[in-house]
Write a protein that holds these residues in place. Structure first.
Motif, PDB file in Angstrom:
ATOM      1  N   PRO A  10      42.825  18.280  45.857  1.00  0.00           N
ATOM      2  CA  PRO A  10      43.490  19.010  44.783  1.00  0.00           C
ATOM      3  C   PRO A  10      44.701  19.770  45.303  1.00  0.00           C
ATOM      4  O   PRO A  10      44.798  20.066  46.498  1.00  0.00           O
ATOM      5  CB  PRO A  10      42.394  19.972  44.297  1.00  0.00           C
ATOM      6  CG  PRO A  10      41.111  19.350  44.737  1.00  0.00           C
ATOM      7  CD  PRO A  10      41.431  18.655  46.013  1.00  0.00           C
ATOM      8  N   SER A  11      45.600  20.127  44.396  1.00  0.00           N
ATOM      9  CA  SER A  11      46.788  20.853  44.809  1.00  0.00           C
ATOM     10  C   SER A  11      46.413  22.229  45.353  1.00  0.00           C
ATOM     11  O   SER A  11      45.344  22.756  45.081  1.00  0.00           O
ATOM     12  CB  SER A  11      47.745  21.020  43.621  1.00  0.00           C
ATOM     13  OG  SER A  11      47.181  21.893  42.664  1.00  0.00           O
ATOM     14  N   VAL A  12      47.329  22.799  46.116  1.00  0.00           N
ATOM     15  CA  VAL A  12      47.098  24.125  46.672  1.00  0.00           C
ATOM     16  C   VAL A  12      46.863  25.137  45.557  1.00  0.00           C
ATOM     17  O   VAL A  12      45.974  25.990  45.644  1.00  0.00           O
ATOM     18  CB  VAL A  12      48.299  24.549  47.548  1.00  0.00           C
ATOM     19  CG1 VAL A  12      48.177  26.020  47.946  1.00  0.00           C
ATOM     20  CG2 VAL A  12      48.390  23.671  48.790  1.00  0.00           C
ATOM     21  N   ALA A  13      47.666  25.045  44.488  1.00  0.00           N
ATOM     22  CA  ALA A  13      47.525  25.989  43.373  1.00  0.00           C
ATOM     23  C   ALA A  13      46.135  25.903  42.750  1.00  0.00           C
ATOM     24  O   ALA A  13      45.503  26.921  42.459  1.00  0.00           O
ATOM     25  CB  ALA A  13      48.592  25.712  42.317  1.00  0.00           C
ATOM     26  N   ALA A  14      45.650  24.676  42.562  1.00  0.00           N
ATOM     27  CA  ALA A  14      44.328  24.496  41.962  1.00  0.00           C
ATOM     28  C   ALA A  14      43.241  25.068  42.857  1.00  0.00           C
ATOM     29  O   ALA A  14      42.299  25.704  42.393  1.00  0.00           O
ATOM     30  CB  ALA A  14      44.064  23.025  41.694  1.00  0.00           C
ATOM     31  N   GLN A  15      43.362  24.841  44.166  1.00  0.00           N
ATOM     32  CA  GLN A  15      42.375  25.368  45.105  1.00  0.00           C
ATOM     33  C   GLN A  15      42.399  26.889  45.126  1.00  0.00           C
ATOM     34  O   GLN A  15      41.349  27.543  45.175  1.00  0.00           O
ATOM     35  CB  GLN A  15      42.644  24.814  46.499  1.00  0.00           C
ATOM     36  CG  GLN A  15      42.457  23.305  46.608  1.00  0.00           C
ATOM     37  CD  GLN A  15      42.778  22.792  48.000  1.00  0.00           C
ATOM     38  OE1 GLN A  15      42.267  23.297  48.988  1.00  0.00           O
ATOM     39  NE2 GLN A  15      43.640  21.792  48.088  1.00  0.00           N
ATOM     40  N   LEU A  16      43.593  27.474  45.073  1.00  0.00           N
ATOM     41  CA  LEU A  16      43.704  28.927  45.081  1.00  0.00           C
ATOM     42  C   LEU A  16      43.159  29.540  43.795  1.00  0.00           C
ATOM     43  O   LEU A  16      42.445  30.548  43.832  1.00  0.00           O
ATOM     44  CB  LEU A  16      45.170  29.339  45.276  1.00  0.00           C
ATOM     45  CG  LEU A  16      45.768  29.120  46.662  1.00  0.00           C
ATOM     46  CD1 LEU A  16      47.252  29.477  46.652  1.00  0.00           C
ATOM     47  CD2 LEU A  16      45.035  29.945  47.711  1.00  0.00           C
ATOM     48  N   VAL A  17      43.495  28.931  42.666  1.00  0.00           N
ATOM     49  CA  VAL A  17      43.036  29.470  41.380  1.00  0.00           C
ATOM     50  C   VAL A  17      41.512  29.385  41.264  1.00  0.00           C
ATOM     51  O   VAL A  17      40.843  30.357  40.912  1.00  0.00           O
ATOM     52  CB  VAL A  17      43.700  28.721  40.201  1.00  0.00           C
ATOM     53  CG1 VAL A  17      43.043  29.127  38.876  1.00  0.00           C
ATOM     54  CG2 VAL A  17      45.188  29.018  40.150  1.00  0.00           C
ATOM     55  N   GLY A  18      40.965  28.226  41.568  1.00  0.00           N
ATOM     56  CA  GLY A  18      39.530  28.049  41.430  1.00  0.00           C
ATOM     57  C   GLY A  18      38.735  28.981  42.314  1.00  0.00           C
ATOM     58  O   GLY A  18      37.834  29.692  41.857  1.00  0.00           O
ATOM     59  N   SER A  19      39.056  29.004  43.602  1.00  0.00           N
ATOM     60  CA  SER A  19      38.322  29.869  44.523  1.00  0.00           C
ATOM     61  C   SER A  19      38.658  31.342  44.301  1.00  0.00           C
ATOM     62  O   SER A  19      37.818  32.223  44.519  1.00  0.00           O
ATOM     63  CB  SER A  19      38.617  29.477  45.971  1.00  0.00           C
ATOM     64  OG  SER A  19      40.004  29.575  46.243  1.00  0.00           O
ATOM     65  N   GLY A  20      39.886  31.618  43.843  1.00  0.00           N
ATOM     66  CA  GLY A  20      40.268  33.000  43.567  1.00  0.00           C
ATOM     67  C   GLY A  20      39.461  33.588  42.424  1.00  0.00           C
ATOM     68  O   GLY A  20      39.046  34.758  42.476  1.00  0.00           O
ATOM     69  N   LEU A  21      39.215  32.792  41.385  1.00  0.00           N
ATOM     70  CA  LEU A  21      38.390  33.263  40.271  1.00  0.00           C
ATOM     71  C   LEU A  21      36.966  33.565  40.740  1.00  0.00           C
ATOM     72  O   LEU A  21      36.360  34.558  40.327  1.00  0.00           O
ATOM     73  CB  LEU A  21      38.361  32.203  39.161  1.00  0.00           C
ATOM     74  CG  LEU A  21      39.664  32.024  38.376  1.00  0.00           C
ATOM     75  CD1 LEU A  21      39.541  30.836  37.423  1.00  0.00           C
ATOM     76  CD2 LEU A  21      40.006  33.284  37.597  1.00  0.00           C
ATOM     77  N   ILE A  22      36.452  32.710  41.615  1.00  0.00           N
ATOM     78  CA  ILE A  22      35.123  32.951  42.180  1.00  0.00           C
ATOM     79  C   ILE A  22      35.132  34.242  42.987  1.00  0.00           C
ATOM     80  O   ILE A  22      34.212  35.064  42.896  1.00  0.00           O
ATOM     81  CB  ILE A  22      34.685  31.772  43.066  1.00  0.00           C
ATOM     82  CG1 ILE A  22      34.479  30.522  42.205  1.00  0.00           C
ATOM     83  CG2 ILE A  22      33.408  32.110  43.831  1.00  0.00           C
ATOM     84  CD1 ILE A  22      34.192  29.261  43.000  1.00  0.00           C
ATOM     85  N   GLY A  23      36.192  34.450  43.777  1.00  0.00           N
ATOM     86  CA  GLY A  23      36.291  35.653  44.587  1.00  0.00           C
ATOM     87  C   GLY A  23      36.332  36.923  43.755  1.00  0.00           C
ATOM     88  O   GLY A  23      35.689  37.922  44.096  1.00  0.00           O
ATOM     89  N   VAL A  24      37.091  36.897  42.661  1.00  0.00           N
ATOM     90  CA  VAL A  24      37.179  38.080  41.795  1.00  0.00           C
ATOM     91  C   VAL A  24      35.821  38.370  41.159  1.00  0.00           C
ATOM     92  O   VAL A  24      35.340  39.516  41.162  1.00  0.00           O
ATOM     93  CB  VAL A  24      38.245  37.883  40.702  1.00  0.00           C
ATOM     94  CG1 VAL A  24      38.177  39.023  39.689  1.00  0.00           C
ATOM     95  CG2 VAL A  24      39.630  37.822  41.323  1.00  0.00           C
ATOM     96  N   ARG A  25      35.179  37.336  40.610  1.00  0.00           N
ATOM     97  CA  ARG A  25      33.890  37.521  39.955  1.00  0.00           C
ATOM     98  C   ARG A  25      32.832  38.031  40.945  1.00  0.00           C
ATOM     99  O   ARG A  25      32.180  39.056  40.713  1.00  0.00           O
ATOM    100  CB  ARG A  25      33.450  36.193  39.342  1.00  0.00           C
ATOM    101  CG  ARG A  25      31.942  35.993  39.192  1.00  0.00           C
ATOM    102  CD  ARG A  25      31.355  36.698  38.005  1.00  0.00           C
ATOM    103  NE  ARG A  25      29.890  36.672  38.075  1.00  0.00           N
ATOM    104  CZ  ARG A  25      29.101  36.616  37.030  1.00  0.00           C
ATOM    105  NH1 ARG A  25      29.609  36.583  35.833  1.00  0.00           N
ATOM    106  NH2 ARG A  25      27.790  36.619  37.164  1.00  0.00           N
ATOM    107  N   GLU A  26      32.664  37.327  42.048  1.00  0.00           N
ATOM    108  CA  GLU A  26      31.618  37.683  42.999  1.00  0.00           C
ATOM    109  C   GLU A  26      31.969  38.975  43.745  1.00  0.00           C
ATOM    110  O   GLU A  26      31.084  39.781  44.033  1.00  0.00           O
ATOM    111  CB  GLU A  26      31.415  36.538  43.999  1.00  0.00           C
ATOM    112  CG  GLU A  26      31.004  35.229  43.351  1.00  0.00           C
ATOM    113  CD  GLU A  26      29.693  35.354  42.597  1.00  0.00           C
ATOM    114  OE1 GLU A  26      28.708  35.827  43.191  1.00  0.00           O
ATOM    115  OE2 GLU A  26      29.654  34.975  41.418  1.00  0.00           O
ATOM    116  N   GLY A  27      33.250  39.159  44.046  1.00  0.00           N
ATOM    117  CA  GLY A  27      33.663  40.376  44.739  1.00  0.00           C
ATOM    118  C   GLY A  27      33.464  41.610  43.885  1.00  0.00           C
ATOM    119  O   GLY A  27      33.022  42.658  44.376  1.00  0.00           O
ATOM    120  N   LEU A  28      33.760  41.505  42.593  1.00  0.00           N
ATOM    121  CA  LEU A  28      33.583  42.656  41.705  1.00  0.00           C
ATOM    122  C   LEU A  28      32.103  42.946  41.496  1.00  0.00           C
ATOM    123  O   LEU A  28      31.685  44.105  41.411  1.00  0.00           O
ATOM    124  CB  LEU A  28      34.278  42.394  40.371  1.00  0.00           C
ATOM    125  CG  LEU A  28      34.450  43.601  39.442  1.00  0.00           C
ATOM    126  CD1 LEU A  28      35.133  44.744  40.179  1.00  0.00           C
ATOM    127  CD2 LEU A  28      35.251  43.212  38.206  1.00  0.00           C
TER     128      LEU A  28
END
Length: 300
Positions: A10-28
């Protein structure tokens, strides 16, 4: 299923968005736990115990990192059928744990503040080791979920480091949000936050489930690798913006097997039904209806 090669990742943007959403949810989610413990100690004038909370949190982070590195290293250093088998099993384990945590948080978020405060009160009476252990297990529980979710999520990215970078950026955003909430600068409706991000995680987990099934089909642990449910690869381009997003966030493939589609559909229908079903209102000791704790008051 052949492992994804770099050109098909997948594109870099897709990888960043997908894992970033997981990071925000789990981190919060993790940040809320730490915030409750810290706020309780500060308001109880037991600041000397903050170092034991910090120690427990630090130990939990080390444990989670070790789990992630260990599983990720194991899946990236083997090849062939063994690699598919490990990837498939790791993905299924991730789905089971993430599903349990999402469904647990659905109801636990309403009472987690009181339970953590009560637990900390008992831990303070026992001693520093109990405080450290409480912080370790409270944070570790959330962290293990994140580590396994990311292992399953990152399997479709050709060994790229972008999912990890996206996760860390998401966690950084969550840290900033948590600090802002602690000092009263930000108020979040956690009921809505956990509801919508929970739905997102369920769909992400469904994609990981489908990936794991295909890996096990490739390893000949499950049948039906040659039985395609549909094939839209002639017009659905994984190199397009929508293709990279679908693949990068939801592990979508344009030529899934029948078993993949059946498992994905069954999982989404069953888990979303359980997750979105109405929750019985909390009641006070006198039997009167009590509204769930306002998210903005969690640290109190």
């Amino acid at each position: 299923m052949e492992r994804v090669v770099a050109s098909e990742a997948p594109s870099v943007a897709a990888q960043l968005v997908g894992s970033g959403l997981i990071g925000v949810r789990e981190g919060l989610e993790t940040g809320i736990v730490i915030m409750i413990l810290v706020a309780f100690l500060v308001k109880s004038q037991r600041r000397e115990s903050l170092k034991w909370v910090a120690g427990g949190v630090g130990a939990a982070i080390v444990m989670v990192a070790a789990i992630f590195v260990g599983v990720r290293f194991g899946t990236s250093t083997v090849t062939g059928v063994a690699a598919e088998l490990i990837s498939g099993l790791a993905s299924l384990v991730a789905v089971v744990i993430v599903t349990w945590m999402v469904l647990w948080m659905r109801t636990a978020s309403r009472s987690i503040s009181g339970e953590l405060r009560e637990g900390m009160s008992k831990a303070l009476a026992i001693g520093p080791s109990a405080v450290l252990a409480l912080a370790f297990f409270a944070v570790g529980r959330e962290g293990v979920e994140t580590a396994l979710l990311m292992v399953g999520y990152a399997e479709n990215t050709a060994g790229s480091q972008w999912p990890l970078i996206g996760l860390l950026l998401g966690i950084l955003i969550a840290v900033v949000m948590t600090v802002a909430m602690y000092f009263g600068a930000v108020r979040i409706n956690f009921a809505l936050f956990f509801k919508y991000t929970g739905v997102l995680l369920i769909v992400v987990a469904a994609g990981i489930l489908a990936y794991g099934i295909r890996a096990l089909q490739t390893a000949d642990w499950l049948p039906g690798l040659a039985s395609r449910a549909f094939d839209i690869s002639s017009w659905f381009s994984l190199s397009s913006w929508y293709g990279t997003l679908a693949q990068g966030i939801f592990n979508f493939r344009p030529e899934p097997t029948v078993l993949q589609v059946a498992a994905w559909s069954a999982y989404v229908i069953v888990v979303l039904t359980l997750f979105l079903r109405p929750i019985a209102p909390l009641t006070s000791s006198g039997g009167r209806r009590r509204e769930p704790t306002d998210s903005a008051d969690i640290p109190q």
